[in-house]
Every structure is written in structure tokens, then in C-alpha cells.
Design a protein around this motif. Structure first.
Motif, PDB file in Angstrom:
ATOM      1  N   GLN A  49     -35.396 -44.092 -35.237  1.00  0.00           N
ATOM      2  CA  GLN A  49     -34.429 -43.351 -34.432  1.00  0.00           C
ATOM      3  C   GLN A  49     -34.744 -43.466 -32.941  1.00  0.00           C
ATOM      4  OE1 GLN A  49     -32.628 -38.910 -34.834  1.00  0.00           O
ATOM      5  NE2 GLN A  49     -34.835 -39.007 -34.777  1.00  0.00           N
ATOM      6  N   ILE A  50     -33.735 -43.695 -32.128  1.00  0.00           N
ATOM      7  CA  ILE A  50     -33.885 -43.743 -30.671  1.00  0.00           C
ATOM      8  C   ILE A  50     -33.903 -42.320 -30.131  1.00  0.00           C
ATOM      9  CG2 ILE A  50     -32.856 -44.513 -28.501  1.00  0.00           C
ATOM     10  CD1 ILE A  50     -31.528 -46.795 -30.082  1.00  0.00           C
ATOM     11  N   VAL A  51     -34.913 -42.002 -29.314  1.00  0.00           N
ATOM     12  CA  VAL A  51     -35.030 -40.649 -28.770  1.00  0.00           C
ATOM     13  C   VAL A  51     -35.121 -40.648 -27.245  1.00  0.00           C
ATOM     14  CG1 VAL A  51     -36.037 -39.629 -30.846  1.00  0.00           C
ATOM     15  CG2 VAL A  51     -37.526 -40.708 -29.151  1.00  0.00           C
ATOM     16  N   GLY A  52     -35.100 -41.815 -26.627  1.00  0.00           N
ATOM     17  CA  GLY A  52     -35.171 -41.928 -25.172  1.00  0.00           C
ATOM     18  C   GLY A  52     -34.972 -43.383 -24.793  1.00  0.00           C
ATOM     19  N   ALA A  53     -35.180 -43.707 -23.513  1.00  0.00           N
ATOM     20  CA  ALA A  53     -35.034 -45.095 -23.073  1.00  0.00           C
ATOM     21  C   ALA A  53     -35.740 -45.289 -21.740  1.00  0.00           C
ATOM     22  CB  ALA A  53     -33.558 -45.476 -22.961  1.00  0.00           C
ATOM     23  N   VAL A  54     -36.173 -46.534 -21.513  1.00  0.00           N
ATOM     24  CA  VAL A  54     -36.728 -46.920 -20.219  1.00  0.00           C
ATOM     25  C   VAL A  54     -35.635 -47.678 -19.486  1.00  0.00           C
ATOM     26  CG1 VAL A  54     -38.482 -48.253 -19.021  1.00  0.00           C
ATOM     27  CG2 VAL A  54     -39.080 -47.021 -21.115  1.00  0.00           C
ATOM     28  N   LEU A  59     -38.783 -44.067 -17.434  1.00  0.00           N
ATOM     29  CA  LEU A  59     -38.460 -43.362 -18.676  1.00  0.00           C
ATOM     30  C   LEU A  59     -37.422 -42.284 -18.407  1.00  0.00           C
ATOM     31  CD1 LEU A  59     -39.161 -42.902 -21.703  1.00  0.00           C
ATOM     32  CD2 LEU A  59     -40.840 -41.209 -20.920  1.00  0.00           C
ATOM     33  N   LYS A  60     -36.375 -42.263 -19.243  1.00  0.00           N
ATOM     34  CA  LYS A  60     -35.315 -41.273 -19.078  1.00  0.00           C
ATOM     35  C   LYS A  60     -34.942 -40.658 -20.418  1.00  0.00           C
ATOM     36  CE  LYS A  60     -33.144 -43.193 -14.909  1.00  0.00           C
ATOM     37  NZ  LYS A  60     -33.369 -41.986 -14.086  1.00  0.00           N
ATOM     38  N   PRO A  74     -34.636 -49.321 -25.325  1.00  0.00           N
ATOM     39  CA  PRO A  74     -34.618 -48.119 -26.166  1.00  0.00           C
ATOM     40  C   PRO A  74     -36.032 -47.700 -26.559  1.00  0.00           C
ATOM     41  CG  PRO A  74     -32.978 -49.711 -26.913  1.00  0.00           C
ATOM     42  CD  PRO A  74     -33.836 -50.417 -25.906  1.00  0.00           C
ATOM     43  N   VAL A  75     -36.251 -46.395 -26.614  1.00  0.00           N
ATOM     44  CA  VAL A  75     -37.543 -45.831 -27.000  1.00  0.00           C
ATOM     45  C   VAL A  75     -37.359 -45.102 -28.322  1.00  0.00           C
ATOM     46  CG1 VAL A  75     -39.277 -44.100 -26.417  1.00  0.00           C
ATOM     47  CG2 VAL A  75     -38.394 -45.608 -24.637  1.00  0.00           C
ATOM     48  N   ASP A  81     -44.289 -42.913 -26.197  1.00  0.00           N
ATOM     49  CA  ASP A  81     -43.389 -41.986 -25.499  1.00  0.00           C
ATOM     50  C   ASP A  81     -42.395 -41.344 -26.463  1.00  0.00           C
ATOM     51  OD1 ASP A  81     -44.286 -42.129 -22.797  1.00  0.00           O
ATOM     52  OD2 ASP A  81     -43.441 -44.143 -22.664  1.00  0.00           O
ATOM     53  N   GLY A  82     -41.879 -42.146 -27.393  1.00  0.00           N
ATOM     54  CA  GLY A  82     -40.906 -41.619 -28.337  1.00  0.00           C
ATOM     55  C   GLY A  82     -41.485 -40.559 -29.252  1.00  0.00           C
ATOM     56  N   SER A  83     -42.710 -40.788 -29.715  1.00  0.00           N
ATOM     57  CA  SER A  83     -43.334 -39.786 -30.592  1.00  0.00           C
ATOM     58  C   SER A  83     -43.584 -38.492 -29.834  1.00  0.00           C
ATOM     59  CB  SER A  83     -44.648 -40.338 -31.160  1.00  0.00           C
ATOM     60  OG  SER A  83     -45.598 -40.588 -30.136  1.00  0.00           O
ATOM     61  N   LYS A  84     -43.942 -38.591 -28.563  1.00  0.00           N
ATOM     62  CA  LYS A  84     -44.168 -37.377 -27.760  1.00  0.00           C
ATOM     63  C   LYS A  84     -42.858 -36.612 -27.566  1.00  0.00           C
ATOM     64  CE  LYS A  84     -48.244 -38.906 -25.155  1.00  0.00           C
ATOM     65  NZ  LYS A  84     -48.463 -40.210 -25.799  1.00  0.00           N
ATOM     66  N   ILE A  85     -41.764 -37.332 -27.297  1.00  0.00           N
ATOM     67  CA  ILE A  85     -40.463 -36.681 -27.132  1.00  0.00           C
ATOM     68  C   ILE A  85     -40.080 -35.942 -28.410  1.00  0.00           C
ATOM     69  CG2 ILE A  85     -37.983 -37.109 -26.868  1.00  0.00           C
ATOM     70  CD1 ILE A  85     -38.718 -39.383 -24.920  1.00  0.00           C
ATOM     71  N   TYR A  86     -40.260 -36.597 -29.547  1.00  0.00           N
ATOM     72  CA  TYR A  86     -39.897 -35.969 -30.819  1.00  0.00           C
ATOM     73  C   TYR A  86     -40.752 -34.734 -31.094  1.00  0.00           C
ATOM     74  CZ  TYR A  86     -38.566 -35.500 -35.717  1.00  0.00           C
ATOM     75  OH  TYR A  86     -38.087 -35.006 -36.917  1.00  0.00           O
ATOM     76  N   ARG A  87     -42.051 -34.846 -30.937  1.00  0.00           N
ATOM     77  CA  ARG A  87     -42.941 -33.730 -31.251  1.00  0.00           C
ATOM     78  C   ARG A  87     -42.719 -32.556 -30.295  1.00  0.00           C
ATOM     79  NH1 ARG A  87     -48.318 -37.567 -32.025  1.00  0.00           N
ATOM     80  NH2 ARG A  87     -47.384 -38.896 -33.637  1.00  0.00           N
ATOM     81  N   ARG A  88     -42.478 -32.881 -29.050  1.00  0.00           N
ATOM     82  CA  ARG A  88     -42.219 -31.818 -28.063  1.00  0.00           C
ATOM     83  C   ARG A  88     -40.931 -31.072 -28.413  1.00  0.00           C
ATOM     84  NH1 ARG A  88     -41.745 -35.005 -24.052  1.00  0.00           N
ATOM     85  NH2 ARG A  88     -43.994 -35.164 -23.688  1.00  0.00           N
ATOM     86  N   SER A  89     -39.905 -31.823 -28.764  1.00  0.00           N
ATOM     87  CA  SER A  89     -38.626 -31.216 -29.136  1.00  0.00           C
ATOM     88  C   SER A  89     -38.766 -30.406 -30.417  1.00  0.00           C
ATOM     89  CB  SER A  89     -37.562 -32.309 -29.318  1.00  0.00           C
ATOM     90  OG  SER A  89     -37.445 -33.121 -28.163  1.00  0.00           O
TER      91      SER A  89
END
Length: 575
Positions: A49-54, A59-60, A74-75, A81-89
Motif C-alpha cells: 500500500q502507498i502511504v506517502g511519496a517523495v 518526502l510528502k 511512491p512510498v 519512511d512508509g512504515s513510520k507513516i503507517y505506525r504513527r497513524s
């Protein structure tokens, strides 16, 4: 050459823009549309799954609008970075669900667990019952099904303080006291707002892989691992590791430091010297207790095996343990595991055809075990010496142990059950060491133990190995894979777990590592990591390294360690 008439002024920008993907494809869409909208034609990215992008090297979040043509990477959840975005969310989702069900209490994200999860505890009441944890999980799933939007806004520090004061978030108020920027970004899910250090997914529908597990005096929020972003596996118990985190938490209470804001208070009020001394004393006490346990075996222990991930302070720990053992009349003999590497041409290779020096088969474990057995019998043994330049094993020193000596061996495979199968278990003592920090920014923004170790390594690599910070970060994923395969699966095999984390260390590392991180050039992946780490370090006040004792584990990384030239003399050694 193009004709001059091919180029002309226009009165307004075209309605559409194009983005380019790393695989050579292009996507066209309306100018001002979000990254989420532009990437919607993609069904994930490289199986996840895409959760962000560079976007052009930056990084955005997926909610970011695009106003011009750009390159987009795509991230997904299998990236750092993607795993951090998911875990933080996911943490924000848990926080919101908990606030819905238990508004009068506080939830704390205490620490991570190695198999992919966060251990959580409740403040101000007894631990949640199994039924309450089940209701909390169901509430989280309901929020995911409703696909609720996660929004954000930038507010002034005064507005943030007023909100946190109303909510009773004392930990965040302490943290904001030292914020340098005049604003703060707050995320919102339904009526719940909070600060989270880093980016989020656009809505709750992204957060569909998780599980809550009752455990001890709290519960574990399990999330998917990077290697398997779409599924969860059975959660091991890790009883020894959880006990070490519990012990560290009690240390923080004794120091009256439960968050970075409290640490900054100690620095500002000039009481940090006492914090350093007590932290070091608590760690020395733990080393002394381990030595005492070995000594109580009345000579039965003949081999001490030490293992742990990179930058855990294993070298300094082993030497401080040696000093403590000497006080009990036990003289350690350090055996170098690296000297038992097989000749380079016999070293196994990984899937890319490169030598896999971290494979257990890269060691001549049989020869090492035979030599230790001979030394345990009091026989003279000629040890090997591995020449890293030639890749060949050479003849080393000849040694014989005294009756009061034990072998101490430290290395990546120190806890591997395939090591020393012929040596009786009662004659061995296994120690796992790692930097298991439990000091967090606040109750919901945890400090990664991996980040702490990476910062340690960046400083040490620059000082002792001549590595640039960019190279250290570039190698980090490879190092982590080796730890995942060869160290973490065996940590519960240890007789003792030593925690090398120091409550004050990030404030001490800050003056060393910030200039190094700023050297990394824009446009690289390492720059994104450096930017993230610099933003994280911005929350810490620095401290003067002159206050740090010369026998501290931290000295192994920042320099001037007493143990740099510390060696134990073996009278029965012949060169």
C-alpha cells in the motif's frame, strides 16, 4: 533546431500537469490535485500500500497538492519512511479510540517489541481487562470502516499550549516549553487532536492491518513488519525483554524523567550532572549484578557469550563486565569470534552474489568450539587470526587458561543455538545487550531504539572509521537485515539482558551528530533520513560531553573512552 515560433507566451497555466514515476510511466491529472488523487491509478506499489511519496527529493504526505510537473517516488509500507507513516497513524487511531472509550484516563506508548508492535500501558488506573482491550480493538476497526479523514492544521504555540492544558497533557506542555519554532502542527481525527512527530495517512481506511494483544500490565499494538506489510504473524511473548523495559521505566521514575520535556528541565535547571551520575550508577549496578550471578556458579561457568545489534555498546560492556568479574577473582580471556571466519573463497554468498559475512556459515564454528573445549581442559591452544586484507585465516597466538579464567566471546552469533552444541549448557552464560530506550518525546511520540543506535553509529563511524554519515545511513538497512536474521530471533535465549541505553544520551550526541547530518546532500535518500533525524533532535537541549565519565558506554561512540586501550594480561600467553 526548433523554430522560434514553436515557443510562445500563454495567458494562464494549462489545467493539467504530468508526473513521472520511477518505472518510466507518466500520470496526467488536474493541477492542484493531491498526491493521493494522482497515484490512485496505481494498485499499490511493489506489492504494498502507498502511504506517502517523495516529490522531487522531498518526502510528502498523500494530502499534499501538486502544482507543477514533477518526479514522484511512491512510498509504500515496506520502506523505512512508509512504515513510520503507517505506525504513527496507527498510534493516532489507537489514541482516538482510547479517548472515545476511556476519556478520563491516559494511554502511554511505552516502547516497541521486536516482532512488530508497541507495548502500551494505562496511566491512572488498573490495566485494561481482556474484554476492555477487545472493545478497544473493535472501536479502532469501526473507525477504519468509516474511512474518516485525518486532517491537520498549523497553530501557534499559544494555541497549542491552551489546547493541551485543557486536555491535561502535562507531558506535551513540558515538551513545548523548549520548542524553537513559533508554531506546531496538530492532526485531527473526529474531535480528537494531537501532535505527532511526522506525517500521517490521509484517512483511517489505510489502517486495516493491526491487532491488540493483552500482555503483562498492558497490551501490545501489533503492526505489520516491513518485510510482510500485508499480514501479521503470531506474537511471541518476549517475557525477558518486557521485564528489562519495565526495569528501565522504574529507573526513569527514580530520576523523575518520564519524557524529553523533563530531561530538558533537568538540563535547564543545572541538575543534569546528577542525572548522568545516577544513570551511570544504575547501569554499573546492573553490570555488577550480572558478574555476581556468574560468580555464584562457583566456577561452573567457563564461557560467557555476548551478542546484540550494532552500536549497542557491546565492546565497552564486555570490558566493564571483565572488571567486575576480576573483583570476584575471575579473570576473563577475550576470544575474538571474527578470527574464526572461514577463508573468503569459502564464505557463502547472498541472493545478490555478494559475500555474506553475517551468515552463520561464514564462521568455522566447529573449530572455535574445539578450541574452547581444549582450553576448558587446561590445554595449550594455538588460536587463528583472520587477515581481513587477504581474506585468509593465519596462525595466531598460543594460549593456555588458568583455573580462574573463563572465555568471553562477543559477536553477532553469540546467542545462536547452533553455537557450542558440544559444550554443556551449564558451563555457558549468555548475555544479550541492546540500547532499549524508553524515554519518549511524550506519551504518544516514542523514541525509536533503532534511531538511537543509528545516531550512535553515525558518530562512531565518522570518528573511528572515516565513514561519511551518508555512507552509514546507506548501509543501515543491510545492517538491520543482518540483525533481523541473526540476532533478534535468539535474544530470549539469553540468561541476562543488559540495557545499554542512557537517559541523557541523545542530548549528549546532539552536538556531535547534527553537523554530520547537515553534510548530507539534497536529493538523496540519506538526506530524507537526515532531515527527519535533525527535526527529531531539535526537541533536545544539548549537554556538555565533559560531564560524561570516561568509562561510560557512550564514550565508545563520542570518543575518549578509558577502555580504548584497556587490555587484560594473560600470563600464560605466548606470542
Amino acid at each position: 533546431m526548433n523554430d522560434k515560433s514553436d515557443f510562445q507566451f500563454i495567458e494562464q497555466l494549462s489545467e493539467n500537469i504530468e508526473i513521472s514515476l520511477p518505472d518510466g510511466r507518466f500520470i496526467t491529472g488536474k493541477r492542484g490535485a493531491t498526491l493521493e488523487e494522482f497515484l490512485s491509478p496505481l494498485d499499490g506499489w511493489e506489492g504494498s500500500q502507498i502511504v506517502g511519496a517523495v516529490v522531487d527529493g522531498i518526502l510528502k504526505e498523500l494530502t499534499a497538492p501538486l502544482s507543477k510537473a514533477c518526479g514522484v517516488q511512491p512510498v509504500n509500507m515496506s520502506t523505512s519512511d512508509g512504515s513510520k507513516i503507517y505506525r504513527r497513524s496507527l498510534t493516532f487511531l489507537l489514541e482516538t479510540a482510547f479517548d472515545d472509550l476511556f476519556p478520563e484516563y491516559f494511554l502511554a506508548i511505552d516502547h516497541s517489541v521486536p516482532s512488530g508492535g508497541y507495548f502500551c500501558s494505562i496511566l491512572g488506573r488498573q490495566p485494561l481487562s481482556k474484554e476492555e482491550i477487545r472493545k478497544l480493538e473493535l472501536r479502532m476497526k469501526k473507525l477504519v470502516e468509516e474511512d474518516l479523514i485525518i486532517t491537520k492544521e498549523r497553530v501557534t504555540l499559544e494555541e497549542a499550549r491552551a489546547y493541551f492544558e485543557e486536555k491535561g497533557y502535562a507531558d506535551k506542555l513540558r515538551l513545548l516549553k523548549y520548542r524553537k519554532k513559533p508554531y506546531l502542527v496538530l492532526y485531527q481525527l473526529e474531535n480528537h487532536k494531537d501532535y505527532h512527530h511526522g506525517y500521517m495517512v490521509p484517512s483511517t481506511r489505510y489502517l486495516n492491518v493491526f491487532k491488540l494483544h493483552p500482555r503483562g500490565e498492558g497490551f501490545i499494538l501489533q503492526y505489520p513488519r516491513r518485510a510482510t506489510p500485508n499480514q501479521l504473524f503470531p506474537m511471541p511473548r518476549y517475557s525477558k525483554l518486557l521485564e528489562i523495559f519495565k526495569q528501565y521505566g522504574s529507573w526513569l521514575k527514580s530520576l523523575d524523567i518520564d519524557s524529553v520535556g523533563a530531561l530538558n528541565n533537568a538540563i535547564e535547571h543545572k541538575s543534569i550532572r546528577e542525572v548522568i551520575l545516577v544513570s551511570e550508577a544504575l547501569q554499573e549496578q546492573q553490570i555488577s549484578q550480572i558478574a555476581s550471578r556468574i560468580a555464584r556458579k562457583n566456577g561452573q561457568i567457563r564461557v560467557v557469550q555476548i551478542s546484540g545489534p550494532t552500536s549497542s555498546g557491546k565492546t565497552t560492556f564486555s570490558k566493564r563486565l571483565a572488571v567486575q568479574l576480576i573483583t570476584y577473582g575471575i579473570v576473563p580471556f577475550a576470544l575474538e569470534m571474527d578470527d574464526y571466519f572461514v577463508d573468503r573463497e569459502k564464505t557463502p554468498k547472498d541472493e545478490n552474489g555478494n559475500y555474506d559475512f553475517e551468515s552463520f556459515k561464514a564462521l568455522d564454528a566447529d573449530l572455535m568450539e574445539f578450541h574452547i573445549q581444549e582450553m576448558m581442559k587446561g590445554k595449550e591452544v594455538t588460536l587463528p587470526h583472520y587477515n581481513f586484507k587477504t581474506g585468509l585465516r593465519e596462525v595466531g597466538k598460543t594460549v593456555r587458561l588458568n583455573e580462574n579464567q573463563i572465555v568471553v566471546i562477543e559477536g553477532i552469533h553469540g546467542l545462536n543455538p547452533n553455537l557450542f552444541q558440544q559444550i554443556p549448557r551449564k558451563n555457558t552464560f549468555r548475555i544479550y545487550t541492546s540500547c532499549l530506550t524508553q524515554l519518549n518525546l511524550d506519551y504518544y511520540n516514542r523514541i525509536s531504539t533503532t534511531d538511537t543506535r543509528m545516531l550512535r553509529r553515525i558518530v562512531r563511524d565518522a570518528q573511528t572509521r572515516g565513514y561519511s554519515p551518508q555512507r552509514t545511513i546507506d548501509l543501515w538497512d543491510s545492517v538491520r537485515r543482518g540483525e533481523r536474521d541473526n540476532i533478534f530471533p535468539y535474544q530470549e535465549n539469553a540468561d541476562e539482558i543488559f540495557n545499554s541505553a542512557l537517559v541523557y544520551e541523545l542530548s549528549a550526541l546532539k552536538p556531535y551528530v547534527e553537523p554530520l547530518l547537515r553534510q548530507i546532500p539534497f536529493g538523496t535518500y540519506e538526506y530524507l533520513e537526515a532531515k527527519r533525524l535533525l527535526a527529531f533532535l531539535d526537541w533536545f537541549l544539548p549537554i556538555d560531553s565533559n560531564m560524561i565519565p570516561d568509562n561510560s558506554i557512550l564514550r565508545e561512540f563520542i570518543g575518549n573512552s578509558f577502555f580504548t586501550d584497556f587490555h587484560l594480561w594473560n600470563e600464560n600467553r605466548s606470542d
